[in-house]
Design a protein around this motif. Structure first.
Motif, PDB file in Angstrom:
ATOM      1  N   LYS A 156      59.320  37.495  23.453  1.00 62.13           N
ATOM      2  CA  LYS A 156      59.700  37.449  24.350  1.00 62.13           C
ATOM      3  C   LYS A 156      59.970  35.829  24.603  1.00 62.13           C
ATOM      4  N   MET A 157      58.813  35.443  24.148  1.00 64.38           N
ATOM      5  CA  MET A 157      58.823  33.925  24.326  1.00 64.38           C
ATOM      6  C   MET A 157      59.436  33.241  23.130  1.00 64.38           C
ATOM      7  N   MET A 158      60.258  33.530  21.940  1.00 63.47           N
ATOM      8  CA  MET A 158      61.144  33.051  21.299  1.00 63.47           C
ATOM      9  C   MET A 158      62.343  32.805  22.017  1.00 63.47           C
ATOM     10  N   HIS A 159      62.548  33.858  22.907  1.00 57.09           N
ATOM     11  CA  HIS A 159      63.555  34.181  23.265  1.00 57.09           C
ATOM     12  C   HIS A 159      63.816  33.029  24.324  1.00 57.09           C
ATOM     13  N   SER A 160      63.276  32.996  24.998  1.00 57.46           N
ATOM     14  CA  SER A 160      63.171  32.153  26.434  1.00 57.46           C
ATOM     15  C   SER A 160      62.904  30.550  25.880  1.00 57.46           C
ATOM     16  N   GLY A 161      63.420  30.602  24.149  1.00 57.49           N
ATOM     17  CA  GLY A 161      62.833  28.645  24.414  1.00 57.49           C
ATOM     18  C   GLY A 161      61.802  27.646  23.386  1.00 57.49           C
ATOM     19  N   ASP A 212      59.014  27.203  20.332  1.00 54.96           N
ATOM     20  CA  ASP A 212      59.496  26.821  19.002  1.00 54.96           C
ATOM     21  C   ASP A 212      58.336  27.448  18.617  1.00 54.96           C
ATOM     22  N   LYS A 213      57.300  27.713  18.613  1.00 54.60           N
ATOM     23  CA  LYS A 213      55.944  27.949  18.268  1.00 54.60           C
ATOM     24  C   LYS A 213      54.997  28.627  19.262  1.00 54.60           C
ATOM     25  N   VAL A 214      53.808  29.676  19.377  1.00 53.57           N
ATOM     26  CA  VAL A 214      53.324  30.283  20.150  1.00 53.57           C
ATOM     27  C   VAL A 214      51.696  30.270  19.311  1.00 53.57           C
ATOM     28  N   ALA A 215      50.990  29.911  20.275  1.00 54.29           N
ATOM     29  CA  ALA A 215      49.461  29.583  19.822  1.00 54.29           C
ATOM     30  C   ALA A 215      48.708  31.087  20.504  1.00 54.29           C
ATOM     31  N   GLN A 237      54.996  28.150  10.183  1.00 51.76           N
ATOM     32  CA  GLN A 237      55.160  27.768  11.186  1.00 51.76           C
ATOM     33  C   GLN A 237      55.209  27.451  12.575  1.00 51.76           C
ATOM     34  N   CYS A 238      56.129  29.029  13.135  1.00 52.31           N
ATOM     35  CA  CYS A 238      55.896  29.176  14.547  1.00 52.31           C
ATOM     36  C   CYS A 238      54.364  29.654  14.514  1.00 52.31           C
ATOM     37  N   MET A 239      53.661  30.289  13.887  1.00 51.99           N
ATOM     38  CA  MET A 239      52.234  30.649  14.458  1.00 51.99           C
ATOM     39  C   MET A 239      51.247  29.672  13.835  1.00 51.99           C
ATOM     40  N   VAL A 240      50.605  29.271  15.578  1.00 51.14           N
ATOM     41  CA  VAL A 240      49.729  28.442  15.968  1.00 51.14           C
ATOM     42  C   VAL A 240      47.857  28.760  16.226  1.00 51.14           C
TER      43      VAL A 240
END
Length: 257
Positions: free
Chosen positions: A91-96, A98-101, A123-126
């Motif tokens: 959902k967050m990636m589709h909202s725009g 680039d990475k999720v913490a 690189q997306c997985m913070v």
């Protein structure tokens, strides 16, 4: 010295951009969308949005804010707070984003780190870490905006999470956060020494001299909130101070390199 990203951090509660001290005593700053656009136009290398009550209420309300912002901003956006599943990441990636913490859910179920890394790339997985000092040279990881103890040693947890696929660490010092007294340098140094992925230091920036001190640890990113929100320093000032301190920062368009 390696390249250092200057990151604008925006803590969100409901529709408002807020700021506290030690992640508590929150004051409303204003509209997060307006502030995000200002920080982008001033030259932020990245934007970091954290929904600070999401874990408490088991939801993340940032997708609409991120959608509005991502349409007009062309630097990486990281989103954190209440992300508990691959569906939430999607959902967050589709909202725009680039990475999720991810903090609370990674502590509760460490396997999530590898699942996110495999599907979206490390690189997306913070990994978000909220650290509180327990003794000289020792810190414990907390969740729920610095409220809940985990019993996890911060440095060991950082090392373990990177082994499982975390591609970056967002390291927030709860002790220093909002105090304007400088970063927790020993904390940042230990985590940077323990892992081979980018580390972003958050919590405590107060004056230009703090940039040189934290830059010397080998951090990849410096997250700044209070100084920007209350207009104590602009991103132009911060980047100029960082460059003067010998940090390799991306110059702002139109300014001398």
């Amino acid at each position: 010295m390696s390249h250092v990203r200057i990151i604008a951090r925006l803590d969100i509660k409901g529709p408002n951009l807020i700021k506290g001290i030690h992640l508590e005593g929150l004051r409303v700053v204003g509209d997060p969308h307006e502030h995000a656009l200002r920080y982008y136009s001033e030259g932020a290398d990245e934007l970091l949005f954290i929904d600070i009550v999401a874990s408490l209420y088991q939801r993340n309300n940032l997708s609409d804010i991120i959608k509005r912002t991502a349409d007009r901003i062309y630097v990486p956006i990281t989103v954190g707070g209440g992300i508990r599943s691959l569906d939430d990441v999607s959902k967050m990636m589709h909202s725009g984003a680039d990475k999720v913490a991810i903090n609370t859910a990674a502590i509760a179920r460490p396997e999530l780190i590898g699942e996110v890394a495999r599907r979206y790339g490390s690189q997306c997985m913070v990994l978000g870490i909220e650290a509180k000092r327990t003794a000289p040279g020792k810190w414990e990881a907390y969740t729920d905006n610095g409220r809940e103890r985990t019993g996890q040693d911060v440095v060991e947890w950082a090392r373990r999470a990177v082994d499982m696929g975390a591609g970056e660490i967002l390291l927030t010092s709860v002790d220093q956060e909002g105090t304007r007294k400088g970063f927790d340098i020993p904390l940042v140094q230990q985590v940077c020494d323990a892992v081979n992925v980018p580390v972003t230091a958050s919590g405590g920036f107060g004056r230009a001299e703090d940039l040189a001190a934290v830059g010397a640890t080998g951090v990849s990113g410096i997250a700044i909130a209070d100084a920007l929100h209350w207009k104590r320093m602009s991103l132009i000032d911060i980047k100029a101070a960082a460059a003067a301190a010998g940090l390799d920062v991306r110059p702002i368009a139109g300014s001398p390199a």
